[in-house]
Design a protein around this motif. Structure first.
Motif, PDB file in Angstrom:
ATOM      1  N   LEU A 100     -17.041  -1.189  -0.711  1.00 10.28           N
ATOM      2  CA  LEU A 100     -15.745  -0.684  -1.183  1.00 10.28           C
ATOM      3  C   LEU A 100     -15.340  -1.494  -2.408  1.00 10.28           C
ATOM      4  CD1 LEU A 100     -14.073  -0.618   2.359  1.00 10.28           C
ATOM      5  CD2 LEU A 100     -15.084   1.306   1.152  1.00 10.28           C
ATOM      6  N   ARG A 118      -0.213  -3.297  14.035  1.00  8.02           N
ATOM      7  CA  ARG A 118      -1.368  -4.193  13.894  1.00  8.02           C
ATOM      8  C   ARG A 118      -1.454  -5.151  15.085  1.00  8.02           C
ATOM      9  NH1 ARG A 118      -5.122  -6.055   9.186  1.00  8.02           N
ATOM     10  NH2 ARG A 118      -5.964  -7.918  10.119  1.00  8.02           N
ATOM     11  N   ILE A 139     -18.219   1.755  17.852  1.00 11.73           N
ATOM     12  CA  ILE A 139     -16.769   1.957  17.759  1.00 11.73           C
ATOM     13  C   ILE A 139     -16.322   3.052  18.737  1.00 11.73           C
ATOM     14  CG2 ILE A 139     -16.816   3.519  15.731  1.00 11.73           C
ATOM     15  CD1 ILE A 139     -14.147   0.859  16.390  1.00 11.73           C
ATOM     16  N   PHE A 176      -9.210  -1.128  -4.327  1.00 10.29           N
ATOM     17  CA  PHE A 176      -8.048  -0.712  -3.538  1.00 10.29           C
ATOM     18  C   PHE A 176      -6.813  -0.754  -4.416  1.00 10.29           C
ATOM     19  CE2 PHE A 176     -10.962  -1.443  -0.116  1.00 10.29           C
ATOM     20  CZ  PHE A 176     -10.620  -0.423   0.761  1.00 10.29           C
ATOM     21  N   ALA A 225     -17.830   2.202   6.067  1.00 10.47           N
ATOM     22  CA  ALA A 225     -18.185   1.057   5.223  1.00 10.47           C
ATOM     23  C   ALA A 225     -19.414   0.324   5.756  1.00 10.47           C
ATOM     24  CB  ALA A 225     -17.008   0.098   5.121  1.00 10.47           C
ATOM     25  N   ARG A 282       0.840  -1.210   0.000  1.00 11.90           N
ATOM     26  CA  ARG A 282       0.000   0.000   0.000  1.00 11.90           C
ATOM     27  C   ARG A 282       0.866   1.246   0.000  1.00 11.90           C
ATOM     28  NH1 ARG A 282      -5.677   0.430   1.178  1.00 11.90           N
ATOM     29  NH2 ARG A 282      -4.961   2.544   1.504  1.00 11.90           N
ATOM     30  N   HIS A 319      -3.273  -6.729   4.858  1.00 10.39           N
ATOM     31  CA  HIS A 319      -4.152  -5.610   5.223  1.00 10.39           C
ATOM     32  C   HIS A 319      -5.609  -6.055   5.372  1.00 10.39           C
ATOM     33  CE1 HIS A 319      -1.146  -2.431   4.983  1.00 10.39           C
ATOM     34  NE2 HIS A 319      -0.657  -3.081   3.945  1.00 10.39           N
ATOM     35  N   ALA A 348     -12.921   4.040   9.471  1.00  5.98           N
ATOM     36  CA  ALA A 348     -13.168   2.728   8.862  1.00  5.98           C
ATOM     37  C   ALA A 348     -14.256   2.012   9.642  1.00  5.98           C
ATOM     38  CB  ALA A 348     -11.892   1.894   8.857  1.00  5.98           C
ATOM     39  N   HIS A 384       4.047  -1.864  10.070  1.00 11.63           N
ATOM     40  CA  HIS A 384       2.674  -2.356  10.048  1.00 11.63           C
ATOM     41  C   HIS A 384       2.464  -3.488  11.048  1.00 11.63           C
ATOM     42  CE1 HIS A 384      -0.560  -5.010   8.499  1.00 11.63           C
ATOM     43  NE2 HIS A 384      -1.186  -3.869   8.309  1.00 11.63           N
ATOM     44  N   ARG A 400      -2.510  -0.823  -5.050  1.00  9.58           N
ATOM     45  CA  ARG A 400      -1.220  -1.293  -4.546  1.00  9.58           C
ATOM     46  C   ARG A 400      -0.103  -0.722  -5.411  1.00  9.58           C
ATOM     47  NH1 ARG A 400      -3.994  -2.640  -0.914  1.00  9.58           N
ATOM     48  NH2 ARG A 400      -4.096  -4.624   0.182  1.00  9.58           N
ATOM     49  N   PHE A 460      -9.779  -6.823  18.484  1.00 13.97           N
ATOM     50  CA  PHE A 460     -10.684  -7.102  17.362  1.00 13.97           C
ATOM     51  C   PHE A 460     -10.863  -8.580  17.052  1.00 13.97           C
ATOM     52  CE2 PHE A 460      -9.980  -2.639  16.737  1.00 13.97           C
ATOM     53  CZ  PHE A 460     -11.242  -2.207  16.362  1.00 13.97           C
ATOM     54  N   CYS A 514      -9.134  -6.665   6.446  1.00 12.50           N
ATOM     55  CA  CYS A 514      -9.848  -5.764   7.358  1.00 12.50           C
ATOM     56  C   CYS A 514      -9.815  -6.255   8.806  1.00 12.50           C
ATOM     57  CB  CYS A 514     -11.306  -5.632   6.901  1.00 12.50           C
ATOM     58  SG  CYS A 514     -12.270  -4.612   8.014  1.00 12.50           S
ATOM     59  N   SER A 534     -14.784  -8.934  -0.031  1.00 17.39           N
ATOM     60  CA  SER A 534     -15.186  -7.576   0.361  1.00 17.39           C
ATOM     61  C   SER A 534     -14.343  -7.003   1.494  1.00 17.39           C
ATOM     62  CB  SER A 534     -16.660  -7.554   0.753  1.00 17.39           C
ATOM     63  OG  SER A 534     -17.414  -7.907  -0.372  1.00 17.39           O
ATOM     64  N   PHE A 535     -13.740  -7.864   2.321  1.00 17.68           N
ATOM     65  CA  PHE A 535     -12.876  -7.375   3.401  1.00 17.68           C
ATOM     66  C   PHE A 535     -11.398  -7.472   3.015  1.00 17.68           C
ATOM     67  CE2 PHE A 535     -16.724  -8.615   5.860  1.00 17.68           C
ATOM     68  CZ  PHE A 535     -16.978  -7.404   6.491  1.00 17.68           C
ATOM     69  N   LEU A 592      -3.290   1.402   7.761  1.00 19.83           N
ATOM     70  CA  LEU A 592      -3.647   1.064   6.386  1.00 19.83           C
ATOM     71  C   LEU A 592      -2.595   1.533   5.394  1.00 19.83           C
ATOM     72  CD1 LEU A 592      -5.908  -0.228   4.764  1.00 19.83           C
ATOM     73  CD2 LEU A 592      -7.143   1.919   4.816  1.00 19.83           C
TER      74      LEU A 592
HETATM   75  C1  HEM Z   1     -18.741  -3.807   5.916  1.00 17.83           C
HETATM   76  C2  HEM Z   1     -17.794  -3.156   6.534  1.00 17.83           C
HETATM   77  C3  HEM Z   1     -16.353  -3.117   6.127  1.00 17.83           C
HETATM   78  C4  HEM Z   1     -15.762  -3.418   4.925  1.00 17.83           C
HETATM   79  C5  HEM Z   1     -16.427  -3.904   3.642  1.00 17.83           C
HETATM   80  C6  HEM Z   1     -14.332  -3.214   5.092  1.00 17.83           C
HETATM   81  C7  HEM Z   1     -13.388  -3.440   4.109  1.00 17.83           C
HETATM   82  C8  HEM Z   1     -12.019  -3.330   4.270  1.00 17.83           C
HETATM   83  C9  HEM Z   1     -11.038  -3.671   3.266  1.00 17.83           C
HETATM   84  C10 HEM Z   1     -11.336  -4.178   1.872  1.00 17.83           C
HETATM   85  C11 HEM Z   1      -9.806  -3.451   3.806  1.00 17.83           C
HETATM   86  C12 HEM Z   1      -8.445  -3.740   3.136  1.00 17.83           C
HETATM   87  C13 HEM Z   1      -7.933  -2.605   2.310  1.00 17.83           C
HETATM   88  C14 HEM Z   1      -6.726  -2.996   1.518  1.00 17.83           C
HETATM   89  O1  HEM Z   1      -6.377  -4.168   1.410  1.00 17.83           O
HETATM   90  O2  HEM Z   1      -6.085  -2.102   0.921  1.00 17.83           O
HETATM   91  C15 HEM Z   1     -10.006  -2.951   5.145  1.00 17.83           C
HETATM   92  C16 HEM Z   1      -8.987  -2.593   6.005  1.00 17.83           C
HETATM   93  C17 HEM Z   1      -9.207  -2.111   7.265  1.00 17.83           C
HETATM   94  N1  HEM Z   1     -10.430  -2.001   7.925  1.00 17.83           N
HETATM   95 FE1  HEM Z   1     -12.242  -2.467   7.188  1.00 17.83          FE
HETATM   96  N2  HEM Z   1     -14.092  -2.772   6.377  1.00 17.83           N
HETATM   97  C18 HEM Z   1     -15.286  -2.725   7.045  1.00 17.83           C
HETATM   98  C19 HEM Z   1     -15.486  -2.376   8.359  1.00 17.83           C
HETATM   99  C20 HEM Z   1     -14.471  -2.049   9.242  1.00 17.83           C
HETATM  100  C21 HEM Z   1     -14.646  -1.783  10.642  1.00 17.83           C
HETATM  101  C22 HEM Z   1     -15.960  -1.901  11.410  1.00 17.83           C
HETATM  102  C23 HEM Z   1     -13.403  -1.434  11.123  1.00 17.83           C
HETATM  103  C24 HEM Z   1     -12.936  -1.041  12.505  1.00 17.83           C
HETATM  104  C25 HEM Z   1     -13.547  -1.037  13.577  1.00 17.83           C
HETATM  105  C26 HEM Z   1     -12.470  -1.507  10.046  1.00 17.83           C
HETATM  106  C27 HEM Z   1     -11.129  -1.231  10.153  1.00 17.83           C
HETATM  107  C28 HEM Z   1     -10.199  -1.475   9.172  1.00 17.83           C
HETATM  108  C29 HEM Z   1      -8.762  -1.238   9.349  1.00 17.83           C
HETATM  109  C30 HEM Z   1      -8.083  -0.663  10.594  1.00 17.83           C
HETATM  110  C31 HEM Z   1      -8.150  -1.632   8.153  1.00 17.83           C
HETATM  111  C32 HEM Z   1      -6.643  -1.590   7.846  1.00 17.83           C
HETATM  112  C33 HEM Z   1      -6.016  -2.896   8.214  1.00 17.83           C
HETATM  113  C34 HEM Z   1      -4.553  -2.963   7.848  1.00 17.83           C
HETATM  114  O3  HEM Z   1      -4.093  -2.183   7.003  1.00 17.83           O
HETATM  115  O4  HEM Z   1      -3.864  -3.815   8.418  1.00 17.83           O
HETATM  116  N3  HEM Z   1     -13.144  -1.894   8.905  1.00 17.83           N
HETATM  117  N4  HEM Z   1     -11.362  -2.891   5.414  1.00 17.83           N
END
Ligand code: HEM
Length: 412
Positions: free
Chosen positions: A300, A110, A161, A303, A257, A67, A362, A253, A106, A305, A117, A364, A356-357, A99
């Motif tokens: 989302l 993390r 949150i 993303f 989302a 990233r 990275h 975040a 990282h 890279r 979490f 989620c 989706s996550f 992120l």
């Molecule tokens: C439906 C809800 C959500 C979706 C679809 C979602 C989706 C994502 C995705 C796709 C990424 C990865 C991005 C990448 O690879 O470049 C991500 C990273 C992240 N999300 Fe979520 N997210 C959601 C909810 C949340 C919630 C509720 C939180 C926190 C309480 C959160 C915190 C984070 C954090 C901190 C990262 C960065 C992790 C890292 O870089 O190690 N997200 N999310």
């Protein structure tokens, strides 16, 4: 009409993300890409994009991509523009954000945040999320109609949150305002006004959090922010800048989302014509319904890279160190090579996980929390308001990366 032009042989695509016919419903364009060239050079942003499920999944995990790039190369080497002075406060938050970091920074950050979490910890929030969902519905149940996003969909994630972090809930309106102004930056070519406003929001947000952090240092509490302040890894604690950035990221975040996923899911279910009673008959059917909504109507869609070195990936796409690639999560989720009749809402399909996550390093961190909120908030809503239906066709937000609704008016 899908506003896409594809030259399959040359793997070149023209597609304007600001075209309403595209962002309102990107599925026809995704179907065309899957049929003709799931790996393609997108002419408008001038870089390679990937839409195939296997390829997106593999590239998210591929350590030759990151990233961030400035930990392995200088701006000069890569010919990158200097940071814009009017984005100083916004950039300062990004610079220490989980992120936007790569190992080893990282990994350290993390690990410190992760404990809060894991699913076991998150599951303890169940009674609180249930009670909150009911309390919010109590406020509008008798009205015969509601705009769901500003009421239900926004209140639940931000409240949970904020409580987890130990931020006073009275700050919720400010948190939402700062966050909305900051995420406007994540579109192609934000305007200078958007940049200036996002920078002001970043400065105000950081200032507010510094005050809260000072308070927690003086009077530690049983919350995630205190845990982040006091946790150590290998004798190191988080710096003030890391604490502020991580808290902003979790708050932003933590709801942006999820809000849109609640909206997208309600719309998808109501339009499917399937019986909500059956979809939410028990925990297993609820889980399947939630996952199918995440697959078909993810919030989302893309993303990015950086290539961390010169790379040649399959299909002969050659990238130079510092080149950016786009990973199309929303398109990967509807790849017909992975999912049968991909545009159809079929909660009983057994064809593997959506992306989706994300995936890999990275992935989620909030996925267990988001899933818990969706698995609680959706069935409660449909059970409490069995006659619920769309008042009209909800307008889709004019942004493609964040796929969500402008508003969602319901009647019963
Ligand atoms: C439906 C809800 C959500 C979706 C679809 C979602 C989706 C994502 C995705 C796709 C990424 C990865 C991005 C990448 O690879 O470049 C991500 C990273 C992240 N999300 Fe979520 N997210 C959601 C909810 C949340 C919630 C509720 C939180 C926190 C309480 C959160 C915190 C984070 C954090 C901190 C990262 C960065 C992790 C890292 O870089 O190690 N997200 N999310």
């Amino acid at each position: 009409m899908t506003p896409i032009s594809i030259n399959g042989a040359a793997r070149r695509v023209r597609l304007d993300v600001r075209d309403p016919d595209f962002y309102r419903n990107p599925l026809p364009a995704y179907a065309a890409l899957h049929a003709e060239c799931p790996a393609f050079f997108w002419e408008e942003p001038r870089q390679w994009y990937f839409a195939g499920y296997d390829q997106v999944n593999a590239l998210l995990r591929d350590r030759r991509f990151g990233r961030q790039i400035l930990h392995v190369a200088t701006r000069e080497e890569l010919g990158l523009a200097e940071p814009k002075p009017h984005l100083k406060d916004f950039d300062a938050l990004e610079a220490h954000s989980l992120l936007e970091l790569e190992p080893p920074a990282h990994t350290r950050l993390r690990t410190l945040v992760n404990r809060a979490f894991v699913s076991r910890q998150i599951e303890q929030l169940r009674p609180e999320i249930e009670a909150l969902s009911h309390a919010v519905i109590d406020t509008f149940e008798k009205d015969g109609g509601v705009e769901l996003l500003k009421t239900y969909a926004e209140t639940i994630p931000v409240t949970i949150i904020a409580r987890m972090l130990g931020i006073p809930i009275e700050a919720a309106p400010c948190l939402l305002d700062w966050s909305h102004r900051m995420v406007k930056m994540y579109v192609f070519n934000p305007s200078v006004e958007t940049e200036l406003d996002a920078n002001r929001a970043s400065a105000e947000f950081a200032e507010y959090l510094k005050g809260i952090i000072a308070g927690k240092r003086a009077e530690p509490a049983d919350d995630l922010l205190t845990h982040m302040i006091t946790s150590e890894k290998d004798g190191e604690r988080l710096s003030e800048a890391e604490l502020v950035s991580t808290t902003v990221l979790l708050l932003n975040a933590g709801h942006e989302a999820t809000v849109h996923q609640i909206g997208n899911a309600v719309r998808t279910i109501l339009k499917s014509g399937l019986s909500a009673t059956e979809l939410f008959a028990n925990e297993e059917t609820t889980q399947r319904t939630v996952e199918e909504c995440l697959r078909l109507a993810a919030p989302l869609h893309i993303f990015q890279r950086y290539a961390l070195c010169d790379v040649e990936i399959e299909d002969g796409v050659a990238l130079k160190k510092g080149d950016r690639i786009g990973l199309m999560l929303g398109a990967a989720n509807v790849d017909p090579r992975k999912f049968s009749a991909p545009d159809t809402f079929k909660p009983d399909r057994d064809e593997g996980a959506n992306v989706s996550f994300g995936a890999g390093l990275h992935f989620c961190i909030g996925a267990p929390l988001a899933r818990l909120e969706l698995n609680i908030a959706l069935p409660i809503l449909f059970r409490r308001l069995p006659g619920m239906r769309l008042k009209d066709e909800p307008p889709v937000k004019d942004s493609f990366h964040f796929h969500g609704l402008e508003r969602l008016d319901l009647v019963w």
